[in-house]
Design a protein around this motif. Sequence first.
Motif, PDB file in Angstrom:
ATOM      1  N   ILE A  93       0.840  -1.410  -0.034  1.00  0.00           N
ATOM      2  CA  ILE A  93      -0.152  -0.071   0.186  1.00  0.00           C
ATOM      3  C   ILE A  93       0.825   1.327  -0.051  1.00  0.00           C
ATOM      4  O   ILE A  93       0.272   2.401   0.167  1.00  0.00           O
ATOM      5  N   PRO A  94       2.093   1.373  -0.151  1.00  0.00           N
ATOM      6  CA  PRO A  94       2.857   2.640  -0.282  1.00  0.00           C
ATOM      7  C   PRO A  94       2.858   3.279  -1.480  1.00  0.00           C
ATOM      8  O   PRO A  94       3.802   3.443  -2.580  1.00  0.00           O
ATOM      9  N   SER A  95       1.547   3.827  -1.748  1.00  0.00           N
ATOM     10  CA  SER A  95       1.059   4.478  -3.024  1.00  0.00           C
ATOM     11  C   SER A  95       0.230   5.606  -2.532  1.00  0.00           C
ATOM     12  O   SER A  95      -0.191   5.656  -1.462  1.00  0.00           O
ATOM     13  N   PRO A  96       0.115   6.733  -3.468  1.00  0.00           N
ATOM     14  CA  PRO A  96      -0.805   7.765  -3.094  1.00  0.00           C
ATOM     15  C   PRO A  96      -2.210   7.334  -2.722  1.00  0.00           C
ATOM     16  O   PRO A  96      -2.598   6.550  -3.457  1.00  0.00           O
ATOM     17  N   ARG A  97      -2.640   7.884  -1.642  1.00  0.00           N
ATOM     18  CA  ARG A  97      -4.055   7.391  -1.184  1.00  0.00           C
ATOM     19  C   ARG A  97      -5.084   7.489  -2.293  1.00  0.00           C
ATOM     20  O   ARG A  97      -6.031   6.450  -2.320  1.00  0.00           O
ATOM     21  N   PRO A  98      -4.867   8.506  -3.131  1.00  0.00           N
ATOM     22  CA  PRO A  98      -6.149   8.290  -4.222  1.00  0.00           C
ATOM     23  C   PRO A  98      -6.290   7.029  -5.272  1.00  0.00           C
ATOM     24  O   PRO A  98      -7.131   6.573  -5.436  1.00  0.00           O
ATOM     25  N   LEU A  99      -4.778   6.569  -5.293  1.00  0.00           N
ATOM     26  CA  LEU A  99      -4.739   5.260  -6.008  1.00  0.00           C
ATOM     27  C   LEU A  99      -5.080   4.185  -5.370  1.00  0.00           C
ATOM     28  O   LEU A  99      -5.736   3.372  -5.934  1.00  0.00           O
ATOM     29  N   ILE A 100      -4.795   4.127  -4.018  1.00  0.00           N
ATOM     30  CA  ILE A 100      -5.392   3.166  -3.207  1.00  0.00           C
ATOM     31  C   ILE A 100      -6.876   3.018  -3.147  1.00  0.00           C
ATOM     32  O   ILE A 100      -7.467   1.924  -3.417  1.00  0.00           O
ATOM     33  N   LYS A 101      -7.388   4.212  -2.977  1.00  0.00           N
ATOM     34  CA  LYS A 101      -8.918   4.293  -3.069  1.00  0.00           C
ATOM     35  C   LYS A 101      -9.550   3.826  -4.048  1.00  0.00           C
ATOM     36  O   LYS A 101     -10.515   3.140  -4.339  1.00  0.00           O
ATOM     37  N   GLU A 102      -8.957   4.077  -5.338  1.00  0.00           N
ATOM     38  CA  GLU A 102      -9.346   3.779  -6.623  1.00  0.00           C
ATOM     39  C   GLU A 102      -9.412   2.124  -6.883  1.00  0.00           C
ATOM     40  O   GLU A 102     -10.419   1.383  -7.148  1.00  0.00           O
ATOM     41  N   ALA A 103      -8.289   1.416  -6.186  1.00  0.00           N
ATOM     42  CA  ALA A 103      -8.068   0.301  -6.563  1.00  0.00           C
ATOM     43  C   ALA A 103      -9.162  -0.548  -5.679  1.00  0.00           C
ATOM     44  O   ALA A 103      -9.564  -1.451  -5.906  1.00  0.00           O
ATOM     45  N   LEU A 104      -9.156   0.022  -4.242  1.00  0.00           N
ATOM     46  CA  LEU A 104     -10.116  -0.695  -3.313  1.00  0.00           C
ATOM     47  C   LEU A 104     -11.563  -0.525  -3.941  1.00  0.00           C
ATOM     48  O   LEU A 104     -12.249  -1.480  -3.523  1.00  0.00           O
ATOM     49  N   GLU A 105     -11.862   0.460  -4.587  1.00  0.00           N
ATOM     50  CA  GLU A 105     -13.421   0.665  -4.866  1.00  0.00           C
ATOM     51  C   GLU A 105     -13.825  -0.254  -5.789  1.00  0.00           C
ATOM     52  O   GLU A 105     -14.558  -0.961  -6.195  1.00  0.00           O
ATOM     53  N   ARG A 106     -12.758  -0.542  -6.783  1.00  0.00           N
ATOM     54  CA  ARG A 106     -12.818  -1.422  -7.834  1.00  0.00           C
ATOM     55  C   ARG A 106     -13.004  -2.879  -7.244  1.00  0.00           C
ATOM     56  O   ARG A 106     -13.750  -3.730  -7.789  1.00  0.00           O
ATOM     57  N   ILE A 107     -12.083  -3.355  -6.253  1.00  0.00           N
ATOM     58  CA  ILE A 107     -12.197  -4.529  -5.803  1.00  0.00           C
ATOM     59  C   ILE A 107     -13.507  -4.935  -5.352  1.00  0.00           C
ATOM     60  O   ILE A 107     -14.279  -5.877  -5.235  1.00  0.00           O
ATOM     61  N   ALA A 108     -13.936  -3.750  -4.429  1.00  0.00           N
ATOM     62  CA  ALA A 108     -15.046  -3.947  -3.798  1.00  0.00           C
ATOM     63  C   ALA A 108     -16.400  -4.216  -4.406  1.00  0.00           C
ATOM     64  O   ALA A 108     -17.336  -4.813  -4.182  1.00  0.00           O
ATOM     65  N   LEU A 109     -16.462  -3.513  -5.653  1.00  0.00           N
ATOM     66  CA  LEU A 109     -17.638  -3.704  -6.543  1.00  0.00           C
ATOM     67  C   LEU A 109     -17.611  -5.008  -7.164  1.00  0.00           C
ATOM     68  O   LEU A 109     -18.663  -5.505  -7.416  1.00  0.00           O
ATOM     69  N   GLU A 110     -16.427  -5.882  -7.315  1.00  0.00           N
ATOM     70  CA  GLU A 110     -16.369  -7.132  -7.818  1.00  0.00           C
ATOM     71  C   GLU A 110     -17.054  -8.065  -6.803  1.00  0.00           C
ATOM     72  O   GLU A 110     -17.326  -9.450  -7.037  1.00  0.00           O
ATOM     73  N   PHE A 111     -17.212  -7.608  -5.374  1.00  0.00           N
ATOM     74  CA  PHE A 111     -17.471  -8.741  -4.347  1.00  0.00           C
ATOM     75  C   PHE A 111     -18.938  -8.225  -3.586  1.00  0.00           C
ATOM     76  O   PHE A 111     -19.396  -8.602  -3.041  1.00  0.00           O
ATOM     77  N   GLN A 112     -19.652  -7.185  -4.344  1.00  0.00           N
ATOM     78  CA  GLN A 112     -20.779  -6.481  -3.986  1.00  0.00           C
ATOM     79  C   GLN A 112     -21.763  -7.541  -3.899  1.00  0.00           C
ATOM     80  O   GLN A 112     -22.696  -7.388  -2.825  1.00  0.00           O
ATOM     81  N   ASP A 113     -22.080  -8.498  -4.761  1.00  0.00           N
ATOM     82  CA  ASP A 113     -23.032  -9.299  -4.827  1.00  0.00           C
ATOM     83  C   ASP A 113     -23.022 -10.172  -3.455  1.00  0.00           C
ATOM     84  O   ASP A 113     -24.040 -10.446  -2.872  1.00  0.00           O
ATOM     85  N   ILE A 114     -21.714 -10.715  -3.226  1.00  0.00           N
ATOM     86  CA  ILE A 114     -21.737 -11.553  -2.076  1.00  0.00           C
ATOM     87  C   ILE A 114     -21.972 -10.793  -0.553  1.00  0.00           C
ATOM     88  O   ILE A 114     -22.474 -11.244   0.183  1.00  0.00           O
ATOM     89  N   GLU A 115     -21.482  -9.556  -0.718  1.00  0.00           N
ATOM     90  CA  GLU A 115     -21.579  -8.890   0.444  1.00  0.00           C
ATOM     91  C   GLU A 115     -22.984  -8.309   0.643  1.00  0.00           C
ATOM     92  O   GLU A 115     -23.529  -8.078   2.060  1.00  0.00           O
ATOM     93  N   SER A 116     -23.762  -8.230  -0.378  1.00  0.00           N
ATOM     94  CA  SER A 116     -25.238  -7.791  -0.297  1.00  0.00           C
ATOM     95  C   SER A 116     -25.940  -8.999   0.518  1.00  0.00           C
ATOM     96  O   SER A 116     -26.599  -8.735   1.397  1.00  0.00           O
ATOM     97  N   ASN A 117     -25.520 -10.169   0.061  1.00  0.00           N
ATOM     98  CA  ASN A 117     -26.228 -11.500   0.665  1.00  0.00           C
ATOM     99  C   ASN A 117     -25.696 -11.593   1.864  1.00  0.00           C
ATOM    100  O   ASN A 117     -26.798 -12.174   2.619  1.00  0.00           O
TER     101      ASN A 117
END
Length: 407
Positions: A374-398
């Motif tokens: 994670i030693p990257s600019p926080r905006p880059l980390i935020k974008e990466a996490l948002e992308r990953i979270a979107l791909e697991f959103q279906d399971i998280e909703s269930n």
Amino acid sequence: MKYNFDEVVNRRNTYSLKWDGEDVIKTIGYTERYDYETIPLFTADMDLPVPQPLIDALHKTVDHRIFGYSVFPDEYFESIQHWFKKRHDWTIKREEIVYSPGTVHALNIAIKALTKHGEGIIIQRPVYPPFTAAIEGNGRVVRNNALKCDAEGYYTIDFEDFEAKAKEENTTLFILCSPHNPTGRVLTYEELKTLSDICAKNNVIIVADEIHGDLIRKKQKFIPIAKVANSSDHIITCTAINKTFNVAGLHCTNVIISNTEIRKIFSDTMGMQLPSPFTIAALIAVYNEGEEWLAQITEYIDDTIEYVKNFIGKKMPTVKVRIPEGTYVLWMDFSGYGLSAQEIHDRIYNKANVILEDGHLFGNEGKDFQRICIPSPRPLIKEALERIALEFQDIESNNQSEREYIK
């Protein structure tokens, strides 16, 4: 000087393995997809600017306009001694310092120099993959003292198993990763002392990879294992400016070996290694003038780790992750999703287009995990996490629906 670590610096077309190494990354199997939109967070180097004194020192070296064979000045060794005495209260003698162009290189040299074909070498999985490669690639045998993980994701050492493996007749060496990569453990005095005592008693040489030793969380204390040993005659310690100051491309590891005989065997096996003038200038600059930058970068990394932990708690609560005691990597447990390792990989690497590092590479103990650097600019980390979270959103909703139903 105040540094702006939120600035996103474009590293493409700069010969960066992380950002330009598409062919290499695909070849080693990290991902099937790699394009201009990929966010790579798999390797332990920073996307953050280095200290200004380092930049000034390198400019001065460039301005000289001649880059011939180089030798180490007294200031090089004095800078190393001063740094470790001031920050870790560790007294190092000049003659104990052996230069190596890299830590993995030093590990391979130690294995070749100090062990024989077929002998056993202890490692503690899940652990940095090049440890296994160095052992097996040199015809030695892995003795895995697997770390124990509790329900909260906290790792500890199985000392009974460690001692049993150290006592085996053909066990001759132990590679210690401290702070531990990828679990982030910073071992206590008692843990280090026990490891040292067991190895000394059983004539097992310790090669300690301590290159993350300056990247420690608040209220944590890193202790070099050579400091706690009754005698450091059986200890080889790898130190480096690479991780601390983000200069992996300058190839600067310093191996500390107090045992005269072992040091000679190691040095003879490695052969002559001449430094780059840029390497010399860099080390002197960062060890003499880099503390202000290190204080700021450590605070920034701490805040980023806290951000990641909070993000996962809110958007991906099924994933388990602890704040590491040291390093800038997080070890994320995806087992709660009930998906195969390949499905987890596909959602992150191919669909989210983010490259992490599959846990199975660190040993079978990590098959349900992902390592993120994670030693990257926080905006880059935020974008990466948002992308990953979107791909697991279906399971998280269930999962959320099930939790509310149970309530």
